[in-house]
Structures are given as structure tokens and as C-alpha cells.
Design an enzyme around this catalytic site. Structure first.
Site, mmCIF file in Angstrom:
data_model
loop_
_atom_site.group_PDB
_atom_site.id
_atom_site.type_symbol
_atom_site.label_atom_id
_atom_site.label_comp_id
_atom_site.label_asym_id
_atom_site.label_seq_id
_atom_site.Cartn_x
_atom_site.Cartn_y
_atom_site.Cartn_z
ATOM 1 N N GLU A 27 -13.327 37.457 -11.529
ATOM 2 C CA GLU A 27 -13.269 36.863 -10.235
ATOM 3 C C GLU A 27 -12.075 36.986 -9.306
ATOM 4 O O GLU A 27 -10.938 36.854 -9.809
ATOM 5 C CB GLU A 27 -13.463 35.095 -10.476
ATOM 6 C CG GLU A 27 -13.769 34.625 -9.212
ATOM 7 C CD GLU A 27 -14.018 33.217 -9.183
ATOM 8 O OE1 GLU A 27 -14.049 32.770 -10.341
ATOM 9 O OE2 GLU A 27 -14.174 32.576 -8.158
ATOM 10 N N GLY A 66 -5.125 29.126 -13.284
ATOM 11 C CA GLY A 66 -5.055 27.861 -14.183
ATOM 12 C C GLY A 66 -5.941 28.487 -15.516
ATOM 13 O O GLY A 66 -5.510 28.629 -16.565
ATOM 14 N N MET A 92 -10.326 30.388 -16.078
ATOM 15 C CA MET A 92 -11.543 31.183 -15.548
ATOM 16 C C MET A 92 -12.803 30.729 -16.419
ATOM 17 O O MET A 92 -12.759 30.746 -17.504
ATOM 18 C CB MET A 92 -11.164 32.492 -15.664
ATOM 19 C CG MET A 92 -12.323 33.221 -15.010
ATOM 20 S SD MET A 92 -12.610 33.054 -13.133
ATOM 21 C CE MET A 92 -14.423 33.390 -13.260
ATOM 22 N N GLU A 93 -13.841 30.119 -15.546
ATOM 23 C CA GLU A 93 -15.020 29.842 -16.165
ATOM 24 C C GLU A 93 -15.827 30.765 -16.872
ATOM 25 O O GLU A 93 -17.288 30.687 -16.886
ATOM 26 C CB GLU A 93 -15.506 28.934 -15.183
ATOM 27 C CG GLU A 93 -16.193 29.528 -13.857
ATOM 28 C CD GLU A 93 -15.554 29.758 -12.756
ATOM 29 O OE1 GLU A 93 -14.301 29.827 -12.957
ATOM 30 O OE2 GLU A 93 -15.909 30.103 -11.630
ATOM 31 N N ASN A 94 -15.535 32.006 -16.967
ATOM 32 C CA ASN A 94 -16.460 32.911 -17.820
ATOM 33 C C ASN A 94 -17.511 32.411 -18.480
ATOM 34 O O ASN A 94 -17.274 31.738 -19.401
ATOM 35 C CB ASN A 94 -15.808 34.146 -18.432
ATOM 36 C CG ASN A 94 -14.718 34.794 -17.583
ATOM 37 O OD1 ASN A 94 -14.450 34.995 -16.386
ATOM 38 N ND2 ASN A 94 -13.362 34.231 -18.301
ATOM 39 N N HIS A 139 -12.627 20.933 -15.442
ATOM 40 C CA HIS A 139 -13.198 21.739 -14.447
ATOM 41 C C HIS A 139 -13.947 22.986 -14.897
ATOM 42 O O HIS A 139 -14.954 23.103 -14.457
ATOM 43 C CB HIS A 139 -11.912 21.882 -13.824
ATOM 44 C CG HIS A 139 -12.120 22.739 -12.466
ATOM 45 N ND1 HIS A 139 -12.235 22.397 -11.215
ATOM 46 C CD2 HIS A 139 -12.222 24.396 -12.324
ATOM 47 C CE1 HIS A 139 -12.436 23.201 -10.309
ATOM 48 N NE2 HIS A 139 -12.725 24.418 -10.973
ATOM 49 N N GLU A 140 -13.393 23.612 -15.796
ATOM 50 C CA GLU A 140 -14.005 25.076 -16.332
ATOM 51 C C GLU A 140 -15.259 24.729 -17.038
ATOM 52 O O GLU A 140 -16.218 25.497 -16.652
ATOM 53 C CB GLU A 140 -13.187 25.894 -17.231
ATOM 54 C CG GLU A 140 -11.679 26.311 -16.670
ATOM 55 C CD GLU A 140 -11.746 26.673 -15.127
ATOM 56 O OE1 GLU A 140 -12.781 27.326 -14.757
ATOM 57 O OE2 GLU A 140 -10.837 26.445 -14.501
ATOM 58 N N HIS A 159 -18.068 24.110 -14.361
ATOM 59 C CA HIS A 159 -18.544 25.050 -13.826
ATOM 60 C C HIS A 159 -19.723 25.770 -14.495
ATOM 61 O O HIS A 159 -20.597 26.308 -13.723
ATOM 62 C CB HIS A 159 -17.557 26.059 -13.755
ATOM 63 C CG HIS A 159 -16.528 26.238 -12.499
ATOM 64 N ND1 HIS A 159 -17.145 26.106 -11.207
ATOM 65 C CD2 HIS A 159 -15.144 26.424 -12.397
ATOM 66 C CE1 HIS A 159 -15.934 26.235 -10.321
ATOM 67 N NE2 HIS A 159 -14.911 26.426 -11.030
HETATM 68 N N1 B3K Z 1 -12.991 30.293 -10.563
HETATM 69 C C1 B3K Z 1 -11.644 30.534 -10.872
HETATM 70 C C2 B3K Z 1 -10.603 31.115 -10.033
HETATM 71 C C3 B3K Z 1 -10.478 32.460 -9.631
HETATM 72 C C4 B3K Z 1 -9.487 32.937 -8.963
HETATM 73 C C5 B3K Z 1 -9.615 34.438 -8.613
HETATM 74 N N2 B3K Z 1 -8.355 34.957 -7.816
HETATM 75 C C6 B3K Z 1 -11.135 29.237 -11.626
HETATM 76 C C7 B3K Z 1 -11.546 28.118 -11.149
HETATM 77 O O1 B3K Z 1 -11.564 27.551 -10.135
HETATM 78 O O2 B3K Z 1 -12.015 27.326 -11.963
HETATM 79 ZN ZN ZN Z 2 -13.048 26.408 -10.259
#
Ligand code: B3K
Ligand code: ZN
Length: 854
Positions: free
Chosen positions: A119, A259, A261-263, A295-296, A299
Site C-alpha cells: 500500500e 506503524g 500494515m493490514e495485509n 486498528h489493523e 481493517h
Molecule cells: N494502511 C496502512 C498504511 C499504509 C501507508 C502507505 N504509505 C496502515 C494502516 O493505516 O493501518
Molecule cells: Zn489503517
């Protein structure tokens, strides 16, 4: 350089039904084979164009036919070819160099492992693809790598195959049943400690929870694992949402741009937000871990199951998910203090962004580099917009809206409008005017004027809203503002919600006394700047009497602004009023049940809080007033501070709401007591040496720093010896050095950059030094000789070719040059010109610098 506009959005002409990836991992020569099943959606189209960046194309097959170089067009940004069939297969072999990838976007190799970050648009650095969030595909990923170095080979979904090859390599194959956009793809390969747990969902399914962390650090992931379980339970209870795969994996890495990433099924985290133990992490660190884990996880529904149609809609998932994580944190700790901290982010960083050349609505209209729009506006103001919807619709109505949103859009890529529409339809509540929040940038100013008529016992509030022009939008309209209020009155308190729609409205209270005091915008019910006509006496009355803790804190914030104003006009002969000391005295003698809130009430606001109330920021006046306020408190209340400190000095080490609150209160007292020089030294050393946890140790160091106490350097040296092996702890030490408010900081920073643990490639190290310097050291950063700006500029020039995302974040404080005095303006502008003159600066940095200079 090209700018993309929301108004230019076109639905994709092709989609990719399935994506089969094979990675032959090698630090410098990784070969990626992508087999894509494509389908033409728009029959008019005869050309397909795939995104790509820094890829070396090895071969390209159309169905089974190897294409010759003249049968397609391959540039550094795109792969284009003629298409005649409605469905076809492309097999693309590319080669990439993960070790050279210091931007940490796409697939990179750092610290002995492979890791990916896709992302927003990083997937195109892995293979040619339709790298946009509205193309959803089913992914199958095969990873082949050397077994000894990379025993764990991870990707999204379920592991469907694993076997040893005869050349010392292992092959692992993953299948993710949920169609997803490329930005949610992830791959990790390395050797880790594995901490395992499990979770039974409310429908009875078992989910394996696997945490992969640096070797030897497994024990420090236990809190994060528990936080994940709490998040899963909470999302079931509050939102009725259950996890959907059999495994949930979290990998913690030391090299990461943000911080976490929600893969899908495979979160990647900055190790700072996973690894905590009482002796290495502060209470704030624990809080952050829990909130980011939440948070993740959240998501998975708001972001992954329902994703964004295009990147302009980023707040669809981020604003909503921040709202959800804030609600989660609120239920886990002190609700009031959590709200205070969230509001502070808006009032400092977000209002500052609105006032800057980077001003944008929560749904931006044009973007050069998408990574520049992961902002406090999109995230935190976005969450405030969701919170306003919640306030307008109530919990039940909001949840009904959420259910309809999932019913309609599960598995789709949608827009912010789709979300609001679901809220509207589920509640039969007209939100057409409310939608303006998505397209209008800037901070509304809400002015309140009171008018009391004694004969009628009537209090009239005249409310006016006005949003000043921003760098991106000259004209502003009236917004829907939910105004929560409480009327403090002897005859009983009235509270309610007033929904303001027009520029000017009135609110009338009948049958109230002349002493009745309206407390407006309770809990910060709308993200606006409130201008009121309260006297100091009235504000202090709210601070003492209001039943709502937030209102008490907020009234005190307003007092501080009044006192700063008076201090500035009286050349610091200003003395804080007796009534204020009485309030503080009382708080110290009889702290509230919520000790963390007490600690907040006892705090003199920081520089940035004061600064945001000025169009032209009087840096020096603010700093000297803060100094004087702190001195006065520490002198006048010495016995009470000491008694309160001693009463709360013994706290059990465990992280929980009560202990956190007591530590916060005790350390607030210590912070003032440190101003007593010699007599304080014993206290400081005693706490430092007996502390069983990082919160208390660090509190001593920062108290020394704030009071310029000579014990600082000795303790810092001791700290460094103690913690040189632990980079996350060392980052705190880097930051403290960089925040040191004397000219020595410049030599110190030179030394820090030569420290064996410092690395220009590691975003945590760079931020520990330079973010602290630029944001927590206003006195030195804004020096009149320009040395501070110069240091930051030199740093950015060095950093930008290494990692543009990090450099573009660090430049922020320079962008607002117009808000300083003429001398500083000239210096800051010169710094920006130096940046813009640099050949080859990244789009990330260019977008911001050019806006600032426009
Ligand atoms: N979605 C990611 C952030 C991605 C940032 C890309 N430069 C983390 C978050 O908001 O959960
Ligand atoms: Zn987020």
C-alpha cells in the site's frame, strides 16, 4: 510530474480474476513469475496497460505464446500490449533487487529477511499489474527460498503446500480465498521466534494466531497477542464482526516506513508496535501496541472485506478504522484521557495541516504521490467525521448503518459516498448536507456569544460558523455541526445536542438563572475551533464544577490560552491567579478517581498546543511563558507536589488502567519537582535507580530534560550503557538527546548519527533523532541563526534518495513557513528553495515543497 484527479476516475477496462505468483527469493536477484488470468470488462478496449516500477522484464507470454520485444511496449512505468480476446492469460517474469530497495516499498530485504509493503502503490515494484484497489483478484503465492536462512516463508491466506527441494531450498504455497486488491498482498521470509496462540470465534471456529518476531524477542510479543484476542472479542461484541480465515499472522520487523500494515491474514508491523515488556517499554508504548493491533485487526472488515474504489477514498477505510480503534481503546482504558489525546491530535497536527500548503479535505481531490496523503486529515479528521455520524445517528442507528454497508458492499471496492448512503438509508436520515465534510477542507471556527435577559430568565446563544479559505480551496460553505452542550445551573444541569446547519443560528434556554453557564462542544462533538466569551472566572468554574472530565480539561485549556495572552502582554511579570493554584492544590491533595485525568489537568500545555492558536506563531514568547508557568507551579505548590509524589510513588509494575494513571500522576509531580535543582537530585536518582519499569525511568530523564537539570547527562550515559543492545530502547535515548534545548544539541546529533546502532536506512532510527529534533525541540529548531532549519534540510537531502516516504514526512515543519516572523520566514523559505533546487528529488518531497513555495 503528473497529478491524478478524483474527477478523472475511470472504472478499470480489464480485471484480473486470478493471480498466481512464484517468488524465487534472492537478496539481489529475485525472480517473480506472475500468471494472470485477465478479463476484458470494456469491449471497446484494444490495449492493455499494466503498471510497473523499477522492474526488469525477463519474459512475457500471452496465453502460451512467448512475445517478441516488438509485440509489446515496455517503459519504466508501464507494460502495454494489444489485446484481441475477452479472456486471456499473461505470464510475466520479472527480476527485482530487494537489497537495493531502501525505499522499503514493494519487496525489500533488510536485517536478514524479506518483507513487502504494497500500500498504496508498491505492488507495481514486484510485477507488472493493474495496481489499483478496484481490481480484486484471488491470489496464490509460491515462495522458494534457502531453507537455512529463511525457515519461515509467509504470504496471505492458508498454507496449502510445503516441501523441501533437493537443493537446500524450501517451497511453500499459500492460497487466499478472498479476492483482494494488490495493495493487500504480502510476503515475508526469514528466521523468527514464533509465539503462537489461538482464539475461538463466537460462532465456535478456532483461529490460529501466530506472531513472528526477531529471534530472542518472543517473550515481548505476549502483550500484543493478548491485545489481538481482546480486539477480536471486542469487534464481535460491539460490531458483530467475526474473523474469517483460519490463521491470523503478525510479523514484526525493524525496518518499516510506518506503524503497521493490514495485509489480509498477514499483518506486518513495525517492531516498535509489537515488542513490549515493562522494563523496555513505557505505558504509552503499551497503549500504542494495543491500539495499533486493534486498528489493523479492525481493517479486516473495514478495509479488506470492503475496500476503497480508488485512493481518493482512503478515508473510507482509515477514518472508519481509526474511529473503531479509538472506541476500542476507550473501552480498554480511561475514556476521558483517550478522548483528550485524540482531540489534541486534531487541535495540533490536524489544524496545522489545514493551515498549511498541504491542506486537503478528508477525501482529497488531487494527488501527486499517494503516500503523502496518509495524513492526520484523512485518518484523524476522517475519524471525527465518522464520530459525528455516530453522534447524529446514535449507537443503534450507526450499527444499523454498518450492517447495511456490509450487506451491500461486502467483497466490493467502494466510495465514501456509498458509506454515507448506507448510513442514510438504514436510518432514513437525510445526510445530503453532511456530505460536505468529505469535500471541504479547513477548520471551521464556531463563535458563541451569550445574551441573558433577566426578566424572562432567558439565555440566548448566538452561534456563528465560518471556515477560512485554505491553500487548496478559496470558498467555504456552512457545515453540519453536531454541538453537544451542557448547561451548568443551580437549578440542575441540562444537556443536549444541537445540530447546527447554517452560518448563523441561535439556541435559546428558558427558565435559567443569570449564573447558568453553557459548556459547548462537549467531548469535542465537532472538529472545530470554538471561540467563546467566557471570563477566566467562568472557565475556572467549569474546570472545577463540570461533571464531564473532558469539559473540565477543555476549560483549563482555554484558561491557559488566556494566561499566555496575558503573559505576553506583561513581559512575564504575569502571575497565575490564586484561584488556579487553589484548583491545582485541591487536585494534588485529592486526586480524582481517574488519576490519568488528574495528571492531564495538572499539565501545562506543550508548545504545539499553544502555537496552534496563532496565525503568526510567537515561538519565543510561547517558550518563555511555558517556562514561567512551570516555574510558578513548582515554586508555589512544592509541598503539595512532593506529598502527592510520595503518596503515589509505589505502583505495581503491571500495565493496567489504574497503574498507568498513578504513574502518570506521580511523574507529572516529578516533572515539576525537578525544577528545584539540587534538592530534587536525590529524588530523581532515587526513582531512576529503583525503577522497575521503563515509564518511571524515562520520566526521570524527561523531567531532567524539561528542567535542564544537570543530572541529565550522567543518567543518559548510564542509560546508554544499560540499553545499548536494544535498539527500540535506544531510540528513546536518541530522541531525548535530540530534544535537548541547548545549542549542544547540534554536536550531539552529529555524534548520534555516528553511533554504531544508527542507520540512515532504518526509519525508526532516523525518526528517533530527527523527528524529535524538528518536533520536540522548538527552541533549537527555530533558532534565529537558521541552524535548525539547515540541519533538517541537510538531513532531507541525504535521506530523500534513500527513503522518500520518510523524508517527505520529516519536511512537514518547514512547510508552514508563512506562520512565522519575517526573519524566520526568510530562513525557512531558503531551506525550501535548497530542497527544490536539488536535482532528482522524489515526487514525495517535490509535491510538498512545491506547494509550500507556490
Ligand atoms: N494502511 C496502512 C498504511 C499504509 C501507508 C502507505 N504509505 C496502515 C494502516 O493505516 O493501518
Ligand atoms: Zn489503517
Amino acid at each position: 510530474r503528473s497529478v491524478k484527479r478524483l474527477s478523472d476516475y475511470q472504472p478499470p477496462g480489464f480485471t484480473i480474476d486470478s493471480t498466481d505468483l512464484t517468488f524465487e527469493l534472492d537478496a539481489t536477484h529475485t525472480v517473480v513469475t506472475a500468471v494472470l488470468e485477465l478479463r476484458r470488462l470494456d469491449p471497446q478496449l484494444t490495449e492493455l496497460s499494466l503498471d510497473g516500477q523499477q522492474l526488469q522484464l525477463l519474459s512475457l507470454h500471452y496465453n502460451d505464446k512467448l512475445l517478441a520485444a516488438n509485440e509489446f511496449d515496455c517503459t519504466s512505468q508501464q507494460l502495454r500490449l494489444k489485446v484481441t480476446e475477452d479472456t486471456f492469460r499473461l505470464t510475466i517474469r520479472t527480476q527485482i533487487n530487494p537489497l537495493a530497495n531502501t525505499a522499503l516499498e514493494g519487496l525489500y530485504y533488510a536485517n536478514g529477511s524479506f518483507c513487502s509493503q504494497c500500500e498504496a502503490e508498491g505492488f507495481r515494484r514486484i510485477t507488472y499489474y493493474l495496481d489499483r484497489p478496484d481490481v480484486l483478484s484471488v491470489f496464490r503465492t509460491t515462495i522458494i527460498a534457502d531453507t537455512a536462512h529463511y525457515p519461515y516463508l509467509l504470504s496471505n491466506g492458508n498454507k496449502v503446500e510445503q516441501r523441501k527441494l533437493d537443493n537446500g531450498q524450501t517451497l511453500v504455497c499459500w492460497q487466499d480465498p478472498f479476492p483482494k486488491p494488490s495493495y493487500l498482498f504480502a510476503l515475508v521470509a526469514g528466521d523468527f521466534d514464533l509465539l503462537r496462540g489461538d482464539y475461538q470465534t463466537r460462532s465456535g471456529r478456532m483461529v490460529a494466531l501466530d506472531f513472528f518476531v526477531e529471534k530472542g524477542q518472543g517473550g515481548k510479543a505476549a502483550f500484543a497477542l493478548d491485545a489481538l484476542k481482546r480486539s477480536m472479542r471486542w469487534d464481535e461484541q460491539r460490531f458483530g464482526l467475526e474473523y474469517d480465515l483460519d490463521t491470523y499472522m503478525v510479523v514484526a520487523v525493524d525496518f518499516f516506513n510506518m506503524g503497521a500494515m493490514e495485509n489480509k491474514g498477514l499483518n506486518v508491523f513495525n517492531s516498535k508496535y509489537v515488542l513490549v515488556s515493562e522494563d523496555t517499554a513505557t505505558d504509552t508504548d503499551f497503549f500504542n501496541v494495543e491500539s495499533i493491533i486493534g486498528h489493523e485487526y479492525f481493517h479486516n472488515w473495514t478495509g479488506n472485506r470492503v475496500t476503497c474504489r480508488d485512493w481518493f477514498q482512503l478515508s473510507l477505510k482509515e477514518g472508519l478504522t481509526v474511529f473503531r480503534d479509538q472506541e476500542f481503546s476507550r473501552d480498554m482504558g480511561s475514556a476521558t484521557v483517550n478522548r483528550i489525546h485524540a482531540v489534541q491530535v486534531i487541535r495540533t497536527a490536524q489544524f496545522a495541516e489545514d493551515a498549511s500548503p498541504m491542506a486537503h479535505p478528508i477525501r482529497p481531490q488531487q494527488v501527486m504521490e499517494m503516500n503523502n496523503f496518509y495524513t492526520v486529515t484523512v485518518y484523524d479528521k476522517g475519524a471525527e467525521v465518522i464520530r459525528m455520524l455516530h453522534t447524529l445517528l446514535g449507537e443503534a442507528g450507526f450499527q444499523a448503518g454498518m450492517r447495511l454497508y456490509f450487506e451491500r458492499h461486502d467483497g466490493q471496492a467502494v466510495t465514501c459516498d456509498d458509506f454515507v448512503q448506507a448510513m442514510q438509508d438504514a436510518n432514513h436520515y437525510d445526510l445530503s448536507a453532511f456530505r460536505l465534510w468529505y469535500q471541504q477542507s479547513g477548520t471551521p471556527e464556531l463563535t458563541m456569544q451569550r445574551h441573558y435577559e433577566p426578566q424572562q430568565q432567558r439565555l440566548t446563544l448566538r452561534l456563528n460558523q465560518r471556515t477560512a479559505a485554505t491553500a487548496d480551496q478559496p470558498d467555504k460553505a456552512a457545515l453540519v455541526l453536531p454541538v453537544r452542550y451542557q448547561l451548568l445551573d443551580e437549578s440542575g444541569n441540562k444537556s443536549g445536542l444541537f445540530v447546527m446547519q447554517e452560518h448563523n443560528e441561535t439556541l435559546v434556554f428558558d427558565g435559567v438563572s443569570a449564573q447558568a453557564l453553557p459548556v459547548m462542544l462537549e467531548d469535542f462533538s465537532a472538529p472545530v475551533r470554538l471561540k467563546h466569551d467566557y471570563s477566566e472566572q467562568e472557565l475556572l468554574r467549569i474546570a472545577m464544577e463540570a461533571s464531564n472530565g473532558f469539559a473540565r480539561w477543555d476549560a483549563l485549556q482555554s484558561c491557559w490560552m488566556l494566561w499566555l495572552d496575558q503573559a505576553m502582554h506583561q513581559n512575564n511579570d504575569f502571575r497565575l491567579p490564586d484561584a488556579f493554584f487553589e484548583l491545582y492544590q485541591q487536585l494534588l491533595k485529592l486526586p480524582l478517581d481517574d488519576k490519568a485525568l488528574t495528571a492531564e489537568l495538572l499539565k501545562v500545555p506543550e508548545y504545539h498546543v499553544f502555537a496552534e492558536n496563532f496565525q503568526q506563531i510567537p515561538v519565543d514568547a510561547i517558550l518563555s511563558a511555558i517556562h514561567s508557568f512551570r516555574q510558578q507551579i513548582s515554586q508555589r505548590l512544592a509541598p503539595e507536589l512532593k506529598a502527592c509524589y510520595q503518596q503515589h510513588s509505589v505502583v505495581a509494575v503491571e500495565y493496567n488502567e489504574m497503574n498507568v494513571g498513578i504513574r502518570a500522576l506521580k511523574n507529572r509531580c516529578l516533572d515539576y519537582l525537578a525544577l528545584h535543582g539540587q534538592p530534587a537530585e536525590t529524588l530523581l536518582l532515587q526513582q531512576y535507580n529503583s525503577a522497575s519499569n521503563m515509564t518511571d525511568k524515562l520520566a526521570v530523564l524527561s523531567a531532567c530534560l524539561h528542567s535542564a537539570h544537570p543530572a541529565f547527562f550522567g543518567l543518559m550515559q548510564q542509560f546508554a550503557t544499560e540499553w545499548q543492545h536494544d535498539v527500540l530502547v535506544l531510540d528513546k535515548w536518541f530522541s531525548l538527546h535530540a530534544a535537548q534545548p541547548s545549542a549542544q544539541v547540534f554536536e550531539q546529533i552529529t555524534l548520534l548519527c555516528q553511533h554504531p546502532k544508527f542507520s540512515w536506512q532504518n526509519p525508526n532510527r532516523v525518526r528517533a533523532v530527527f523527528h524529535a529534533f524538528a518536533m520536540q525541540n522548538p527552541g533549537q529548531f527555530h533558532r534565529m541563526d537558521g541552524r535548525g532549519y539547515q540541519l533538517l534540510t541537510d538531513t532531507l537531502l541525504k535521506l530523500d534518495p534513500i527513503n522518500p516516504q520518510v523524508s517527505a514526512r520529516l519536511v512537514t515543519p518547514l512547510l508552514s513557513w508563512q506562520r512565522f516572523d519575517l526573519e524566520r520566514q526568510a530562513l525557512m523559505k531558503a531551506a525550501l528553495h535548497r530542497l527544490s533546487a536539488q536535482p532528482g528529488i522524489s515526487d514525495d518531497l517535490y509535491e510538498k515543497v512545491s506547494k509550500a513555495l507556490a
